[in-house]
Design a protein around this motif. Structure first.
Motif, mmCIF file in Angstrom:
data_model
loop_
_atom_site.group_PDB
_atom_site.id
_atom_site.type_symbol
_atom_site.label_atom_id
_atom_site.label_comp_id
_atom_site.label_asym_id
_atom_site.label_seq_id
_atom_site.Cartn_x
_atom_site.Cartn_y
_atom_site.Cartn_z
ATOM 1 N N GLY A 215 63.514 36.195 47.764
ATOM 2 C CA GLY A 215 62.734 36.681 46.955
ATOM 3 C C GLY A 215 61.457 37.374 47.310
ATOM 4 O O GLY A 215 60.942 37.326 48.698
ATOM 5 N N GLY A 216 60.886 38.097 46.524
ATOM 6 C CA GLY A 216 59.428 38.750 46.999
ATOM 7 C C GLY A 216 58.693 39.462 45.888
ATOM 8 O O GLY A 216 59.266 39.710 44.663
ATOM 9 N N ARG A 217 57.441 39.897 46.058
ATOM 10 C CA ARG A 217 56.886 40.699 45.185
ATOM 11 C C ARG A 217 57.127 42.350 45.221
ATOM 12 O O ARG A 217 57.561 42.726 46.292
ATOM 13 N N LEU A 218 57.244 42.814 44.073
ATOM 14 C CA LEU A 218 57.610 44.347 43.819
ATOM 15 C C LEU A 218 56.686 45.061 43.447
ATOM 16 O O LEU A 218 55.460 44.485 42.724
ATOM 17 N N THR A 219 56.568 46.315 43.718
ATOM 18 C CA THR A 219 55.865 47.379 43.315
ATOM 19 C C THR A 219 56.526 47.701 41.761
ATOM 20 O O THR A 219 57.513 47.535 41.541
ATOM 21 N N ARG A 220 55.556 48.190 41.163
ATOM 22 C CA ARG A 220 56.130 48.802 39.650
ATOM 23 C C ARG A 220 57.309 49.652 40.132
ATOM 24 O O ARG A 220 58.411 49.388 39.147
ATOM 25 N N GLU A 221 57.432 50.479 40.908
ATOM 26 C CA GLU A 221 58.514 51.210 41.168
ATOM 27 C C GLU A 221 59.795 50.379 41.625
ATOM 28 O O GLU A 221 60.780 50.742 41.328
ATOM 29 N N VAL B 176 69.666 35.999 39.447
ATOM 30 C CA VAL B 176 68.720 36.713 39.550
ATOM 31 C C VAL B 176 67.652 36.468 38.434
ATOM 32 O O VAL B 176 68.078 36.604 37.307
ATOM 33 N N MET B 177 66.490 36.400 39.042
ATOM 34 C CA MET B 177 65.273 36.266 38.211
ATOM 35 C C MET B 177 64.352 37.659 38.406
ATOM 36 O O MET B 177 64.143 37.934 39.469
ATOM 37 N N VAL B 178 63.750 38.209 37.283
ATOM 38 C CA VAL B 178 62.830 39.256 37.432
ATOM 39 C C VAL B 178 61.892 38.892 36.580
ATOM 40 O O VAL B 178 61.816 38.706 35.436
ATOM 41 N N MET B 179 60.716 39.104 37.305
ATOM 42 C CA MET B 179 59.394 38.448 36.736
ATOM 43 C C MET B 179 58.254 39.632 36.443
ATOM 44 O O MET B 179 58.147 40.455 37.398
ATOM 45 N N ALA B 180 57.514 39.679 35.282
ATOM 46 C CA ALA B 180 56.579 40.791 35.159
ATOM 47 C C ALA B 180 55.888 40.133 33.802
ATOM 48 O O ALA B 180 56.456 39.595 32.846
ATOM 49 N N ARG B 181 54.688 40.624 33.562
ATOM 50 C CA ARG B 181 53.900 40.387 32.397
ATOM 51 C C ARG B 181 54.402 41.375 31.466
ATOM 52 O O ARG B 181 54.459 40.874 30.237
ATOM 53 N N ASP B 182 54.395 42.537 31.643
ATOM 54 C CA ASP B 182 54.609 43.473 30.726
ATOM 55 C C ASP B 182 56.007 44.172 31.123
ATOM 56 O O ASP B 182 55.945 45.183 31.944
ATOM 57 N N HIS B 183 57.335 43.673 30.411
ATOM 58 C CA HIS B 183 58.630 44.087 30.731
ATOM 59 C C HIS B 183 58.753 45.561 30.353
ATOM 60 O O HIS B 183 58.421 45.925 29.023
ATOM 61 N N ASP B 184 59.393 46.297 31.017
ATOM 62 C CA ASP B 184 59.645 47.695 30.606
ATOM 63 C C ASP B 184 61.134 47.443 29.737
ATOM 64 O O ASP B 184 62.269 46.955 30.243
ATOM 65 N N PRO B 185 61.107 48.052 28.469
ATOM 66 C CA PRO B 185 62.502 47.867 27.865
ATOM 67 C C PRO B 185 63.770 48.445 28.389
ATOM 68 O O PRO B 185 64.827 48.172 28.303
ATOM 69 N N ALA B 186 63.452 49.401 29.451
ATOM 70 C CA ALA B 186 64.660 50.061 30.416
ATOM 71 C C ALA B 186 65.147 49.074 31.236
ATOM 72 O O ALA B 186 66.037 49.002 31.712
#
Length: 1018
Positions: free
Chosen positions: A372-378, A475-485
């Motif tokens: 795992g790791g931290r992602l950019t917004r892109e 698979v886990m995907v974390m974000a404060r503000d998730h994009d609907p896409a």
């Protein structure tokens, strides 16, 4: 547990009982230990099944012990989550031989030690460190917790609330929230899903239901908790008898007594713990996941603003295969950051900030392997391609032939690291050893089992790789503000029960699984090449030393730089430590300059990440940072190729040419860092805010955040040239480096920087602000709201400023008061009054001033908490005044002994030296000076300082500041300041109106004692 540890193994010799010592079994084989480890080890097994290691260290100036129990919150009753944690709290509050609830804490703290305990899923541990002469008393108290605990009824309600307070402290902690969610989404009913921390609700719910059914009161009363509390305590006693057993316990004791004396102490004190015939190491065989969890995709809403991904597999317990460690070998490849790695591939696309891979090895029932790791917004928007790249690399591993150097390098570095392993702090070491005793290691491998790569087993590696497929992963995907896409449309999110974490679960699509299972066709992914940084020369210039040098020498000086050096004369490792500080007033002169300095540092690290990863694998690490006075470069590790890495780092520092896409990535990352800062723990934030007020040259994250816009490559290039144009360099080199080589390194550093010498009057210098006296009539208070509307905790920092840091007598008095107040502050304000989970009294020793701070995080109004702090200060004055001469002398000696503790390794020694070099005082013998001063203090002098600087309503010269960080969840009344406080409306204006201390100047004694004259000219 390996069968060879059993009583009947030929590796064990039974030692018969004597008139004074019960029988025990002795390991007859020698324990494999590091080459430099001069300590004597002995492993024994008591007749009750407890396994112990005794460590004789004749040079120990701190003793320590840890008892670990193979029982954790996975053993909690299904209807009482948190009971194991509650046991950890209650069991330390008194025993039959030592019935006072704070006896252990008081004994440890007043004798220069520290203590703690923890509860995990599969084990609990209880540990302490203490002045060596007090080991016997501390061991006796520790043992009594397990053979004669009182579980005092009168403390039941209080400790349930303490558990509840601890839980509330963590409710907004993303790592805790995600960890519990990951557990909760495992197979229903599996012990791994349990809520380990617990709270008042979970501890009492079963009892309340039973009482409600019988028509009895269900509220939790003070003291024993009433009917509810008594029922919970009864369940606790039953659990303790069901789960605590000597056969499940391991013990490690380190002291300077002889090995025979340590053995006698351990056997006599711990043989009384009952063996209840329980399984030595309970294992839950049921699978943690089934097909409902495998192949799942979980989207998680976080508290802080960041993007992260995880690919998780559940694998077999790795402890039984520790000699080959197939999971360790696979994680080495997947977490690699060098050229051709999956990290390098994703970084090139601007999708990832960091990457790690590894497995958890301390729970035989559950072994998650996580990439795992931290992602950019892109990168978040392309998370599927990120995950596919992971599976592409796994496919590459499955299809590749492993070259001999892949294993040989890993084996060589593991062996080298173990061979030259240095000592660490005793309490850290005994915890690690006690934990290892619960692992499935052969007895002789207890110290080396988790450290060495001993055997190559390609079949086991390929078997593991064959299971690492998307249909077996989560698979886990974390974000404060998730994009609907990404996470899907709609406002409906599931909510995790214990932390309130919002999440969505989906299944991986068949198309995605098929694609992730394809052979790798990504030509940018390759296996690591041979590592050029693996050390070859491990020789050490060991020589006879009559007396260890207490400080580095100034061996070189030029208009541009100073060089401090100390060749290793006590640790004898082929390692070195290098610190370089480049003073420049441009670094931090404005918030914008501070931002550009930080971006420059981040881009340098970013540019070096692929190159220097090999060095890190070879035990050679570097860091670069910016602060209020300049840039600092640090390199530490094996000395053989230190200059090779130094040259690479220095070239990048001076010649870096950042590119636009990396600037964009690092700017986005830094903006989030500054924004997320204000969502942190209230107690930590309050302490930081107080520190900023008491230091002249600190820009806040908010001030820096406002300068983040429109930083261009041209701006950075100009900033770098200006920053390095006029500089002064100060270097410290320690370890396996000769004087001649140190001078050569310093000359190399000068050549790289090519700057103009910065005149001393232009040197940037830190100073402390001086609080105004008269705090008894006008109390200055800063009151601000916490940024997180869901944070229930508030925090208070109550700071009393004493005087100048150069006042040895006052400084030593403060240190003694800090030593004395540590335990009663904790016992009264946390344990008795239950103000909050975070309660401490802390010394404040800064550039120019010294003081004492009380830090408390609480659900209560900070104004009320402040009242309780002041009541404590007033009340404790009577206790202090009535202290006997014998007790006061013991306090002084315990503190002096603590101050005179020797560094345990080269890194600790270097850190102590560097603190003094960076301060500009070069007061390398401050602790020795203070120890002498402490020993001649008298009680009247300490009381006079207490009255002048601490106690309210006595001294007109008292200087005090209150910093209150207030939860938005408190009532409106709690958010109104009391009439007797002068509320600071504008922190910047308040700070601007304060006087400043003198800047740090070299100690007069240091100029003559440490060679500031007559040095080599560079």
């Amino acid at each position: 547990m390996a069968s060879s540890i059993g009583h009947n193994s030929p590796k064990w010799t039974r030692m018969p009982a004597t008139d004074t010592v019960p029988a025990y079994a002795l390991l007859s084989q020698e324990i494999h230990k590091p080459q430099l480890d001069d300590r004597e080890y002995r492993m024994i097994r008591l007749e009750n099944g407890l396994l112990a290691i005794l460590i004789h260290d004749g040079q120990a100036d701190k003793a320590a012990a840890c008892l670990t129990v193979a029982a954790g919150h996975m053993q909690d009753p299904d209807n009482v989550p948190g009971l194991a944690h509650f046991c950890e709290h209650m069991i330390k509050k008194g025993s039959t031989p030592y019935p006072e609830e704070n006896d252990f804490l008081s004994f440890i703290f007043t004798n220069g030690g520290t203590q703690n305990a923890s509860t995990s899923a599969a084990w609990q541990d209880y540990w302490f460190s203490i002045n060596p002469s007090k080991l016997q008393g501390a061991l006796s108290r520790l043992a009594a917790f397990f053979h004669s605990p009182l579980f005092l009824p009168s403390l039941t309600a209080r400790e349930m609330h303490a558990v509840d307070s601890e839980n509330k402290r963590n409710l907004q902690n993303d790592s805790r929230r995600i960890h519990q969610l990951d557990k909760s989404l495992s197979c229903a009913g599996h012990p791994w899903t349990k809520f380990g921390t617990g709270n008042v609700q979970t501890l009492t719910e079963a009892a309340r239901k039973n009482l409600e059914r019988d028509g009895q009161p269900t509220q939790v009363e003070d003291g024993d908790g009433g009917p509810v509390g008594r029922a919970v305590r009864e369940r606790l006693l039953n659990w303790w008898e069901e789960e605590y057993c000597a056969g499940r316990m391991s013990l490690c004791v380190l002291g300077n007594e002889s090995i025979d004396e340590l053995t006698e102490l351990a056997v006599l004190m711990f043989a009384r713990i009952p063996n209840r015939g329980l399984a030595p190491r309970p294992v839950f065989d049921a699978p943690v996941w089934d097909r409902n969890q495998q192949g799942s995709l979980v989207f998680v809403r976080t508290v802080k603003d960041y993007h992260e991904f995880r690919v998780v597999f559940q694998i077999e317990d790795q402890a039984p295969v520790y000699r080959t460690s197939p999971a360790g070998f696979v994680s080495h490849f997947l977490g690699h950051e060098g050229p051709g790695s999956v990290y390098a591939f994703l970084k090139k696309r601007g999708w990832i900030l960091d990457l790690s891979a590894g497995y958890s090895s301390k729970n035989p029932s559950v072994t998650p392997f996580t990439i795992g790791g931290r992602l950019t917004r892109e990168g978040y928007m392309h998370y599927e391609e990120v995950v596919l790249a992971i599976f592409n690399y796994i496919a590459l591993l499955r299809a590749s032939d492993f070259e001999p150097y892949h294993f040989d390098e890993k084996k060589q570095m593991a062996a080298t690291t173990f061979r030259f392993r240095e000592k660490s702090q005793p309490h850290t070491y005994v915890r690690a050893v006690a934990s290892s005793l619960l692992e499935a290691f052969e007895p002789e491998d207890i110290l080396s089992g988790s450290a060495l790569s001993q055997e190559w087993d390609e079949g086991a590696i390929r078997l593991l790789l064959s299971t690492m497929r998307p249909e077996n992963a989560r698979v886990m995907v974390m974000a404060r503000d998730h994009d609907p896409a990404v996470a899907g449309k709609g406002d409906e999110w599931d909510v995790e029960k214990w932390y309130g974490t919002e999440y969505r679960v989906r299944r991986m699509s068949a198309a995605f699984i098929d694609q992730a299972n394809l052979p790798n066709e990504n030509n940018e992914l390759i296996l690591p090449r041979p590592n050029p940084y693996v050390p070859e020369d491990l020789s050490v210039n060991r020589r006879k030393v009559e007396e260890v040098m207490q400080a580095p020498l100034l061996i070189g000086e030029s208009p541009l730089s100073k060089l401090w050096h100390k060749a290793d004369d006590q640790f004898w490792v082929p390692k070195a430590q290098l610190r370089v500080h480049v003073k420049s007033p441009v670094t931090y002169s404005t918030p914008r300059n501070a931002v550009m300095s930080r971006l420059l540092v981040d881009l340098i690290e970013d540019s070096l990440s692929e190159i220097t990863y090999d060095a890190e694998l070879a035990g050679l690490r570097y860091s670069i940072s910016s602060d209020t006075t300049g840039l600092t470069v640090a390199i530490n590790g094996y000395s053989d190729k230190l200059q090779l890495l130094l040259g690479t780092v220095m070239e990048t520092v001076t010649d870096i040419q950042p590119v636009e896409d990396r600037l964009k990535v690092k700017t986005e990352e830094l903006e989030r860092t500054y924004s997320n800062y204000y969502m942190g723990q209230p107690s930590n934030l309050a302490a930081d805010f107080t520190s900023a007020l008491l230091t002249t040259s600190v820009w806040t994250p908010a001030q820096k955040l406002s300068e983040m816009h429109n930083v261009t490559l041209a701006d950075l290039d100009w900033h770098k040239r200006e920053l390095l144009r006029k500089i002064h360099i100060e270097t410290l080199i320690t370890g396996n480096i000769s004087n001649e080589r140190a001078l050569d390194i310093s000359a190399t550093i000068e050549r790289h920087f090519r700057g103009v010498s910065l005149p001393q009057p232009e040197w940037p210098r830190d100073r402390s602000t001086l609080l105004p006296p008269g705090a008894n009539w006008s109390t200055y208070a800063v009151r601000r709201m916490h940024d997180n509307p869901k944070e229930t905790n508030s925090a208070l920092v109550y700071h009393c400023q004493f005087g100048e840091v150069t006042n040895t007598r006052l400084r030593s008095t403060l240190r003694l008061l800090g030593h004395v107040l540590r335990e009663p502050t904790f016992s009264q304000l946390r344990t008795v009054e239950q103000l909050g989970y975070v309660v401490s009294a802390n010394l404040w020793i800064s550039t120019g001033t010294i003081g004492l701070s009380f830090k408390i995080q609480s659900l209560k109004d900070p104004t009320y908490v402040e009242e309780r702090v002041e009541a404590f200060i007033k009340n404790y004055r009577r206790t202090l005044a009535s202290t006997s001469l014998e007790t006061f002398t013991d306090w002084k000696e315990a503190l002096a002994t603590k101050l005179l503790e020797k560094p345990k390794n080269l890194a600790e020694e270097t850190s102590q030296f560097w603190y003094q070099v960076r301060s500009g005082r070069y007061d390398f013998l401050r602790d020795e000076t203070d120890a002498r001063a402490v020993r001649v203090l008298d009680l009247e002098e300490v009381l006079a300082a207490y009255d002048e600087y601490l106690i309210p309503d006595v001294s007109a010269s008292r200087k005090k500041l209150s910093y209150q960080l207030i939860s938005q969840q408190l009532s409106a009344d709690a958010q109104v300041a009391p009439a007797n406080q002068v509320v600071v409306e504008d922190e910047s204006l308040f700070k601007a109106g304060l006087a400043c201390s003198a800047a740090a100047l070299p100690m007069a004694s240091s100029c003559s004692a440490y060679g500031i004259s007559g040095v080599s000219r560079l």
